[in-house]
Design a protein around this motif. Structure first.
Motif, PDB file in Angstrom:
ATOM      1  N   UNK A 408     -79.971  59.835 -36.786  1.00 10.76           N
ATOM      2  CA  UNK A 408     -78.587  60.609 -36.579  1.00 10.76           C
ATOM      3  C   UNK A 408     -77.490  59.428 -36.726  1.00 10.76           C
ATOM      4  N   UNK A 409     -77.960  58.031 -36.379  1.00 11.75           N
ATOM      5  CA  UNK A 409     -76.941  56.845 -36.437  1.00 11.75           C
ATOM      6  C   UNK A 409     -76.521  56.824 -38.092  1.00 11.75           C
ATOM      7  N   UNK A 410     -77.468  57.119 -38.829  1.00 13.14           N
ATOM      8  CA  UNK A 410     -77.109  56.856 -40.326  1.00 13.14           C
ATOM      9  C   UNK A 410     -76.421  58.256 -40.712  1.00 13.14           C
ATOM     10  N   UNK A 607     -82.478  50.394 -26.084  1.00 15.58           N
ATOM     11  CA  UNK A 607     -84.005  50.529 -26.140  1.00 15.58           C
ATOM     12  C   UNK A 607     -84.153  49.929 -27.537  1.00 15.58           C
ATOM     13  N   UNK A 608     -85.160  49.056 -27.740  1.00 14.67           N
ATOM     14  CA  UNK A 608     -85.812  48.492 -29.048  1.00 14.67           C
ATOM     15  C   UNK A 608     -86.558  49.780 -29.600  1.00 14.67           C
ATOM     16  N   UNK A 609     -86.439  50.078 -30.760  1.00 16.80           N
ATOM     17  CA  UNK A 609     -86.938  51.112 -31.329  1.00 16.80           C
ATOM     18  C   UNK A 609     -87.358  50.659 -32.877  1.00 16.80           C
ATOM     19  N   UNK A 625     -82.184  47.776 -31.767  1.00  6.21           N
ATOM     20  CA  UNK A 625     -81.814  48.071 -30.640  1.00  6.21           C
ATOM     21  C   UNK A 625     -80.949  49.471 -30.819  1.00  6.21           C
ATOM     22  N   UNK A 626     -81.379  50.284 -29.777  1.00  2.00           N
ATOM     23  CA  UNK A 626     -80.474  51.691 -30.184  1.00  2.00           C
ATOM     24  C   UNK A 626     -80.110  51.904 -28.673  1.00  2.00           C
ATOM     25  N   UNK A 627     -78.852  52.723 -28.368  1.00  2.00           N
ATOM     26  CA  UNK A 627     -78.378  53.349 -27.199  1.00  2.00           C
ATOM     27  C   UNK A 627     -79.021  54.606 -26.919  1.00  2.00           C
ATOM     28  N   UNK A 628     -79.352  55.029 -25.791  1.00  2.00           N
ATOM     29  CA  UNK A 628     -79.741  56.232 -25.461  1.00  2.00           C
ATOM     30  C   UNK A 628     -79.344  56.918 -23.808  1.00  2.00           C
ATOM     31  N   UNK A 629     -79.111  58.012 -23.604  1.00  2.00           N
ATOM     32  CA  UNK A 629     -78.989  58.579 -22.345  1.00  2.00           C
ATOM     33  C   UNK A 629     -80.285  58.318 -21.801  1.00  2.00           C
ATOM     34  N   UNK A 635     -89.888  54.594 -28.084  1.00  2.00           N
ATOM     35  CA  UNK A 635     -89.853  53.301 -29.059  1.00  2.00           C
ATOM     36  C   UNK A 635     -90.103  53.551 -30.563  1.00  2.00           C
ATOM     37  N   UNK A 636     -90.714  54.558 -30.817  1.00  2.00           N
ATOM     38  CA  UNK A 636     -91.169  55.084 -32.079  1.00  2.00           C
ATOM     39  C   UNK A 636     -90.575  56.288 -32.354  1.00  2.00           C
TER      40      UNK A 636
END
Length: 756
Positions: A408-410, A607-609, A625-629, A635-636
């Motif tokens: 989604x980021x990309x 969270x590291x992904x 590292x990504x942001x999450x609610x 992780x994967x």
């Protein structure tokens, strides 16, 4: 003898009137100055600088009150020599000149008259109680003349000479509707009164005696005034040192000028908005607005410069709005490109246009908030044939390439279209429509009307609405109205929450990520700033509109570039048209002001992904590292091959099937497009850059095939990318010997490509 006796009788009557004159109070200089009302309203910036003049009185043309110190010495000299040579010597009435005029009238000789500047002023200011000294078309009566003489004597006793001269220069009618030296100077000579030279001053003085005379007559009189000026300035001035022929040319040019515009300045559209916000009644001479003069001027210059650089690409118009994130105040409002536009009066900030991809941040924020997606979720960016009521909807990306499975980021940062359409299918057009309405985007139709095209901006919005919605992203999902245009007005109320603070934080972090947008815009993009900012571009159907909207810690900037008449631009996208303007304005705002990234709100965690492998090897995306609610982190992120096939089928893709051989010859069939397909051209991509895929399926060793469209051979091979052309078509697949292996009818709807 009769004239002499009449003069003596008038003098006696004057003395009787003069004795009673003090009982009839003339206005003071301060009262006359305070009562002066310009025919214009000046719209000032928040700093007090003049931004725009707007005419608000159609009956007369008056400019600002000009202090005597701001009037050029040449004009003061010309006016005194022309109207009242003994101004500083007499007591309001020049009895010496009056006696000479009386004797001249007695002997039927012409004279220049005996009316002094003070006497003329007495007829211009409010008269004493019970008297009317203003001149009528037939001239003043004897009683009016006596009252004028008496009032002049009173004025001279109560006012200073400099006050009399200053008031006279501001109140005297010059020509037509022009009253006062400011209106005259700016209309005839295009400059302020302090800049008038000797020749211009002579022409101004000549107009007092003959305000409606022709240019030749005015020039002759001005030539005499100029001679007197030069003689008074230098006793040795040689005759002929002035050029009366040149003065005649100047008079013809000046008197032929049109009145200065009804509105002039750098903020005409915002000025109309500010005046409309005033309470009923006569508008004041000055109003202070929320605009920032340096920002407004820079925005105007930047828009003009960018449009000149795009010359030859059919681009005439643009608009810019800058909002303060905290207060909602408008700091810059550029409604058009001015002289570069053929529709300069159209306010591009308030005009409805298709927003293209600029709605995607709100869509993804809603999907994140509803926990349908995370910033690391994978979405398939591949060809999709989506069934709609009007046929198949086949969205494509701007660069006509598909990236496969992306996060989604990309997808958001690189503005990929197919993932956005898939996301809207999850959220539903109706739910997204309601969220846009809550953000202040007043769409004219329902979500069902726009369908999945709403993800790509098939609706219409204004730049002001869109910028204020982006301001809501800057404020953590709270949307509030734009503040009133007048400085000091009641501030806009605090906004209500429409989007989750965590979701908007993640969307802002994505739009500020230069690496995430590299797939489409590259690493060295104009969107990258030296300070923290988040930005999104958009391009509408046929390149009719392109946009750049984004925010920093303190400001939200919105830019639209296009044509007011709706014409398509030539190869101008949001990145090449509006984005450079956005970057320049944002850079100006933060030239000396830092912009820091926002802190993560409560309910958001990092969270590291890592991502699973691609089909051809290597991870789908690099670990990060990504942001999450809270509660959505993992992780994967990987793709199950079986799930991929199911997802593709549900999105409208068709699996290739091998056909049984006929007469021992391996058969081919047309896999795409489907029989009876109705293809709609994508509104977010110029027609010249769109393609419809022809795909054939067959058994190995089936030999070569040829595509024939409407009876004409167009390509060879199992696949072909065809530039779509509106109309009903019949596509055939033939073998090398010309035998028809398969054929399908289909239809293309939308605007075509010139030259095909």
């Amino acid at each position: 003898m009769l004239e002499a006796r009449a003069l003596q009788a008038c003098t006696g009557a004057f003395l009787l009137w003069l004795a009673a004159a003090p009982a009839h109070a003339l206005p003071t200089f301060a009262e006359v100055r305070a009562a002066w009302q310009s025919s214009e309203t000046q719209v000032l910036s928040r700093e007090g600088e003049l931004l725009q003049r707007v005419r608000t009185d159609a009956s007369v043309r008056r400019g600002d009150w000009v202090p005597l110190a701001d009037v050029s010495p040449a004009l003061r000299s010309a006016m005194l020599l022309s109207e009242d040579k003994r101004f500083y010597a007499h007591s309001g009435v020049d009895w010496q000149a009056a006696t000479a005029a009386a004797w001249a009238n007695l002997w039927n000789e012409r004279t220049r008259g005996a009316s002094t500047i003070t006497m003329q002023l007495a007829g211009l200011v409010d008269a004493p109680a019970g008297a009317d000294l203003r001149q009528r078309p037939g001239g003043r009566s004897v009683v009016q003349k006596l009252g004028q003489v008496a009032a002049a004597e009173v004025l001279d006793r109560r006012w200073r000479k400099d006050q009399i001269l200053e008031a006279y220069l501001n109140l005297v009618p010059f020509r037509g509707e022009l009253v006062g030296i400011d209106a005259l100077s700016r209309t005839l000579f295009g400059k302020a009164p302090h800049g008038l030279d000797e020749r211009e001053a002579a022409l101004a003085a000549a107009l007092v005696r003959a305000p409606n005379a022709g240019a030749a007559r005015v020039a002759r009189r001005a030539c005499g005034v100029l001679h007197d000026m030069q003689a008074a300035g230098s006793a040795a001035a040689a005759p002929g040192a002035y050029d009366c022929d040149a003065l005649a040319l100047l008079a013809a040019s000046a008197l032929g000028r049109r009145a200065f515009p009804a509105s002039e300045g750098v903020a005409p559209h915002f000025a109309r908005r500010a005046l409309a916000a005033l309470p009923p009644g006569a508008p004041p001479a000055h109003i202070r607005s929320t605009l920032s003069a340096p920002v407004q001027r820079f925005a105007v210059q930047t828009l003009a410069q960018q449009l000149r650089e795009l010359a030859g690409r059919n681009v005439q118009d643009g608009a810019i709005v800058v909002l303060d994130n905290a207060s909602g105040e408008v700091l810059a409002w550029v409604g058009s490109s001015g002289a570069l536009s053929q529709a300069a009066e159209v306010d591009g900030v308030l005009a409805r246009r298709q927003p293209g991809s600029t709605l995607k941040p709100f869509l993804y924020a809603q999907a994140l908030q509803e926990r349908r997606l995370t910033a690391a979720s994978l979405i398939d960016d591949s060809p999709a044939h989506i069934a709609t009521a009007g046929g198949l909807y086949i969205p494509q990306n701007y660069d006509l390439r598909f990236k496969g499975w992306v996060s989604v980021r990309t997808a958001l940062a690189s503005s990929l279209n197919v993932p956005a359409v898939r996301t809207l299918a999850m959220v539903s057009p109706d739910a997204f429509f309601q969220r846009l309405q809550a953000l202040g985007l007043a769409l004219r139709e329902s979500g069902g009307y726009y369908g999945l095209g709403l993800a790509l901006g098939s609706s219409e919005v204004t730049l002001l609405q869109l910028a204020n919605a982006y301001r809501a992203l800057a404020n953590g999902g709270r949307v509030g109205p734009v503040a009133p245009p007048l400085a000091g007005a009641r501030p806009a109320p605090q906004g209500q929450r429409v989007l989750d603070a965590g979701a908007t934080f993640i969307v802002g972090d994505i739009l500020a990520d230069a690496n995430a947008r590299a797939a489409t815009f590259g690493l060295d993009s104009v969107l990258a700033t030296r300070f923290w900012s988040a930005v999104k571009t958009g391009t509408s159907k046929d390149m009719r509109d392109n946009w750049a909207l984004g925010w920093s810690e303190r400001y939200t900037v919105g830019v639209w570039v296009g044509n007011a008449a709706g014409g398509a631009m030539h190869e101008v996208s949001g990145a090449s048209g509006a984005a450079p303007i956005w970057a320049a304005v944002m850079g100006h705002l933060h030239a000396h002001t830092p912009s820091r990234a926002p802190h993560a709100p409560r309910g958001v965690r990092a969270q590291a992904v890592r991502f699973g492998p691609r089909a051809g090897g290597g991870p789908l995306e690099a670990a990060r590292s990504e942001w999450f609610l809270n509660g959505t982190q993992q992780a994967l992120f990987a793709i199950d091959n079986e799930a991929v096939g199911l997802y593709a089928a549900s999105a409208g893709g068709q699996k290739s099937q091998e056909n049984m051989p006929l007469d021992g010859v391996p058969a081919w069939r047309i896999a795409e497009p489907a029989p009876g397909a109705i293809v709609a051209l994508d509104p977010d991509i110029p027609p010249a850059r769109q393609r419809l895929r022809f795909v054939a399926s067959g058994a190995p060793g089936a030999g070569s095939v040829v595509w024939v469209l409407d009876g004409k051979r167009v390509a060879r091979g199992a696949t072909h990318a065809w530039p779509p052309w509106p109309g009903r078509h019949r596509l055939q697949l033939r073998d090398a010997r010309g035998r028809v292996l398969d054929e399908v009818p289909f239809e293309v709807r939308g605007a075509g490509v010139e030259g095909r």
